[in-house]
Scaffold this motif. Structure first.
Motif, mmCIF file in Angstrom:
data_model
loop_
_atom_site.group_PDB
_atom_site.id
_atom_site.type_symbol
_atom_site.label_atom_id
_atom_site.label_comp_id
_atom_site.label_asym_id
_atom_site.label_seq_id
_atom_site.Cartn_x
_atom_site.Cartn_y
_atom_site.Cartn_z
ATOM 1 N N ASP A 150 0.829 -1.201 0.000
ATOM 2 C CA ASP A 150 0.000 0.000 0.000
ATOM 3 C C ASP A 150 0.866 1.254 0.000
ATOM 4 N N PHE A 151 1.939 1.225 0.790
ATOM 5 C CA PHE A 151 2.837 2.369 0.858
ATOM 6 C C PHE A 151 3.464 2.643 -0.506
ATOM 7 N N ILE A 152 3.997 1.600 -1.123
ATOM 8 C CA ILE A 152 4.644 1.777 -2.428
ATOM 9 C C ILE A 152 3.647 2.301 -3.446
ATOM 10 N N SER A 153 2.452 1.740 -3.444
ATOM 11 C CA SER A 153 1.430 2.180 -4.397
ATOM 12 C C SER A 153 1.124 3.662 -4.254
ATOM 13 N N LYS A 154 0.981 4.122 -3.031
ATOM 14 C CA LYS A 154 0.612 5.516 -2.806
ATOM 15 C C LYS A 154 1.723 6.482 -3.203
ATOM 16 N N VAL A 155 2.986 6.160 -2.856
ATOM 17 C CA VAL A 155 4.061 7.110 -3.168
ATOM 18 C C VAL A 155 4.372 7.122 -4.657
ATOM 19 N N VAL A 156 4.226 5.988 -5.311
ATOM 20 C CA VAL A 156 4.453 5.958 -6.760
ATOM 21 C C VAL A 156 3.345 6.709 -7.484
ATOM 22 N N GLU A 157 2.112 6.535 -7.032
ATOM 23 C CA GLU A 157 1.000 7.279 -7.623
ATOM 24 C C GLU A 157 1.198 8.785 -7.465
ATOM 25 N N ALA A 158 1.873 9.183 -6.389
ATOM 26 C CA ALA A 158 2.142 10.603 -6.146
ATOM 27 C C ALA A 158 3.299 11.122 -6.990
ATOM 28 N N GLY A 159 4.030 10.211 -7.639
ATOM 29 C CA GLY A 159 5.097 10.648 -8.532
ATOM 30 C C GLY A 159 6.491 10.166 -8.203
ATOM 31 N N ALA A 160 6.657 9.362 -7.165
ATOM 32 C CA ALA A 160 7.998 8.885 -6.816
ATOM 33 C C ALA A 160 8.606 8.113 -7.984
ATOM 34 N N ASP A 161 9.849 8.431 -8.300
ATOM 35 C CA ASP A 161 10.534 7.792 -9.424
ATOM 36 C C ASP A 161 11.179 6.473 -9.043
ATOM 37 N N ALA A 162 11.388 6.252 -7.745
ATOM 38 C CA ALA A 162 11.995 5.011 -7.275
ATOM 39 C C ALA A 162 11.722 4.873 -5.787
ATOM 40 N N VAL A 163 11.732 3.627 -5.317
ATOM 41 C CA VAL A 163 11.592 3.349 -3.895
ATOM 42 C C VAL A 163 12.736 2.438 -3.478
ATOM 43 N N TRP A 164 13.505 2.891 -2.502
ATOM 44 C CA TRP A 164 14.567 2.086 -1.910
ATOM 45 C C TRP A 164 14.042 1.536 -0.593
ATOM 46 N N VAL A 165 14.090 0.207 -0.439
ATOM 47 C CA VAL A 165 13.490 -0.430 0.724
ATOM 48 C C VAL A 165 14.552 -1.082 1.604
ATOM 49 N N HIS A 166 14.663 -0.609 2.840
ATOM 50 C CA HIS A 166 15.464 -1.292 3.855
ATOM 51 C C HIS A 166 14.616 -2.455 4.343
ATOM 52 N N ALA A 167 15.129 -3.667 4.143
ATOM 53 C CA ALA A 167 14.304 -4.867 4.297
ATOM 54 C C ALA A 167 14.128 -5.315 5.745
ATOM 55 N N ARG A 168 13.961 -4.372 6.650
ATOM 56 C CA ARG A 168 13.648 -4.663 8.049
ATOM 57 C C ARG A 168 12.539 -3.733 8.511
ATOM 58 N N LYS A 169 11.799 -4.203 9.503
ATOM 59 C CA LYS A 169 10.962 -3.278 10.249
ATOM 60 C C LYS A 169 11.842 -2.343 11.064
ATOM 61 N N ALA A 170 11.275 -1.239 11.491
ATOM 62 C CA ALA A 170 11.882 -0.393 12.517
ATOM 63 C C ALA A 170 10.993 -0.484 13.751
ATOM 64 N N TRP A 171 11.587 -0.839 14.873
ATOM 65 C CA TRP A 171 10.842 -0.866 16.136
ATOM 66 C C TRP A 171 11.099 0.445 16.855
ATOM 67 N N LEU A 172 10.131 1.331 16.782
ATOM 68 C CA LEU A 172 10.289 2.672 17.334
ATOM 69 C C LEU A 172 10.161 2.680 18.852
ATOM 70 N N GLN A 173 9.574 1.639 19.389
ATOM 71 C CA GLN A 173 9.458 1.505 20.840
ATOM 72 C C GLN A 173 10.241 0.260 21.264
ATOM 73 N N GLY A 174 11.279 0.469 22.085
ATOM 74 C CA GLY A 174 11.978 -0.681 22.640
ATOM 75 C C GLY A 174 13.339 -0.977 22.059
ATOM 76 N N LEU A 175 13.658 -0.430 20.885
ATOM 77 C CA LEU A 175 14.972 -0.650 20.292
ATOM 78 C C LEU A 175 15.642 0.680 20.002
ATOM 79 N N SER A 176 16.951 0.729 20.207
ATOM 80 C CA SER A 176 17.733 1.920 19.885
ATOM 81 C C SER A 176 17.949 1.987 18.378
ATOM 82 N N PRO A 177 18.364 3.150 17.849
ATOM 83 C CA PRO A 177 18.685 3.223 16.424
ATOM 84 C C PRO A 177 19.728 2.191 16.014
ATOM 85 N N LYS A 178 20.737 1.956 16.856
ATOM 86 C CA LYS A 178 21.760 0.959 16.543
ATOM 87 C C LYS A 178 21.142 -0.435 16.470
ATOM 88 N N GLU A 179 20.298 -0.762 17.440
ATOM 89 C CA GLU A 179 19.662 -2.079 17.442
ATOM 90 C C GLU A 179 18.732 -2.242 16.247
#
Length: 337
Positions: free
Chosen positions: A155-184
């Motif tokens: 859904d995310f990719i579809s929406k940003v491409v429809e808005a005009g994004a020329d490319a999407v680079w995907v970091h193939a992990r989730k980000a845990w904003l609660q409970g993990l440090s940026p390093k973790e």
């Protein structure tokens, strides 16, 4: 760039944007090793460009091309203003950060937390596209916290491409904003390359690149069997010499031995000019310590750059001393270039 890659089947290799690392001095070094790799700035917040020291934030060496500017922000108006300002600096791409998990980024309501707000990201992309002729791209995660990536990412990719994004680079992990440090967040959440591969299979007409956990060019080439682009982060910084093989391995250019003495001389000249303008040697050499990992003399090379370059009045001769510590006859036989 991205349109051509899709049309011709060409692949793009990039060095990831990394805060406190991929500044203009780092990128200048990386460009000496690869003529074709796409280089990224550190993330720069839109407000900093609008209200801050623009030349200091946006200036770079002409040799760095192709170079992309990564922006942080979530306000379409401010992002479009930042892009208009940056247009005078000639960047080859504008990228929006939707992947950084740091507390500072979350407090500003941008970075990875925007995975929860694809409509906001779409508005930001559209506003940026409206004021520039260069590609506008997005770098994201597969999701955050309790989101289900299988549902969220398409859904995310579809929406940003429809808005005009020329490319999407995907970091193939989730980000845990609660409970993990940026390093973790760079290591702990499991990688899901297969999900990102499926995004490409489902979107053959969209440039999708992959990032996360890729440590060498063999792995990069394996990913490029499935993806349009591959992006290395820490591996390219901590083992910088691998960039010397990018033009051959990824772009098919003729193999040739790296001219390490020419690199030494170029970096000495660059450092000399930088110091003459008021900079310090270690601002340049701190990005060079990742050269020659595993080679005879590499430890001494790092010691010289890490200690002598920080001394008051240190000059380019420190680079000469550091390079003298490496046995290049053996190094050239071990670094594939």
């Amino acid at each position: 760039m991205y349109e051509e890659a899709l049309a011709t089947g060409g692949k793009i290799f990039a060095v990831a944007p990394m805060i406190d690392w991929t500044d203009t001095r780092c990128r200048f070094l990386h460009r000496q090793l690869s003529s074709h790799a796409l280089l990224y700035t550190e993330m720069i917040v839109a407000d900093a460009i609008i209200y801050g020291q623009r030349d200091k934030l946006l200036g770079y060496h002409a040799a760095e091309h192709p170079v992309a500017l990564q922006l942080g922000g979530s306000d379409p108006g401010k992002l479009s203003e930042a892009v208009k300002i940056a247009s005078g600096y000639g960047y080859d791409e504008i990228n929006l950060n939707v992947g950084c998990p740091s507390d500072r980024v979350q407090s500003g309501t941008f970075g990875a937390c925007l995975m929860r707000e694809p409509e906001t990201v779409a508005r930001c992309v559209a506003s940026m596209k409206a004021v520039t002729t260069v590609p506008v791209t997005v770098k994201c995660r597969i999701g955050v916290d309790d989101q289900e990536p299988e549902t969220v990412l398409p859904d995310f990719i579809s929406k940003v491409v429809e808005a005009g994004a020329d490319a999407v680079w995907v970091h193939a992990r989730k980000a845990w904003l609660q409970g993990l440090s940026p390093k973790e967040n760079r290591d702990v959440p499991p990688l899901d390359y297969e999900l990102v591969y499926r995004m490409k299979q489902d979107n053959p007409g969209i440039f999708i690149g992959i990032n996360g956990g890729i440590t060498d060019l063999d792995q990069a080439e394996a990913h490029l069997k499935h993806m349009d682009g591959v992006m290395l982060g820490r591996a390219a910084y901590h083992n910088t010499s691998i960039l010397a093989d990018v033009d051959h391995s990824i772009y098919g250019k003729p193999a040739q031995d790296a001219d390490w003495m020419a690199l030494r001389d170029t970096m000495m000249e660059y450092a000399r000019d930088y110091i003459a303008k008021g900079g310090r040697l270690n601002h340049v050499t701190r990005h060079m310590v990742g050269l020659f990992q595993g080679m005879p003399g590499a430890r001494r090379f790092r010691q010289i750059l890490s200690s002598d370059a920080t001394k008051p009045g240190a000059g380019p001769e420190v680079i000469t001393a550091a390079f003298a510590a490496i046995n290049f006859d053996i190094a050239d036989s071990n670094i594939a270039v």
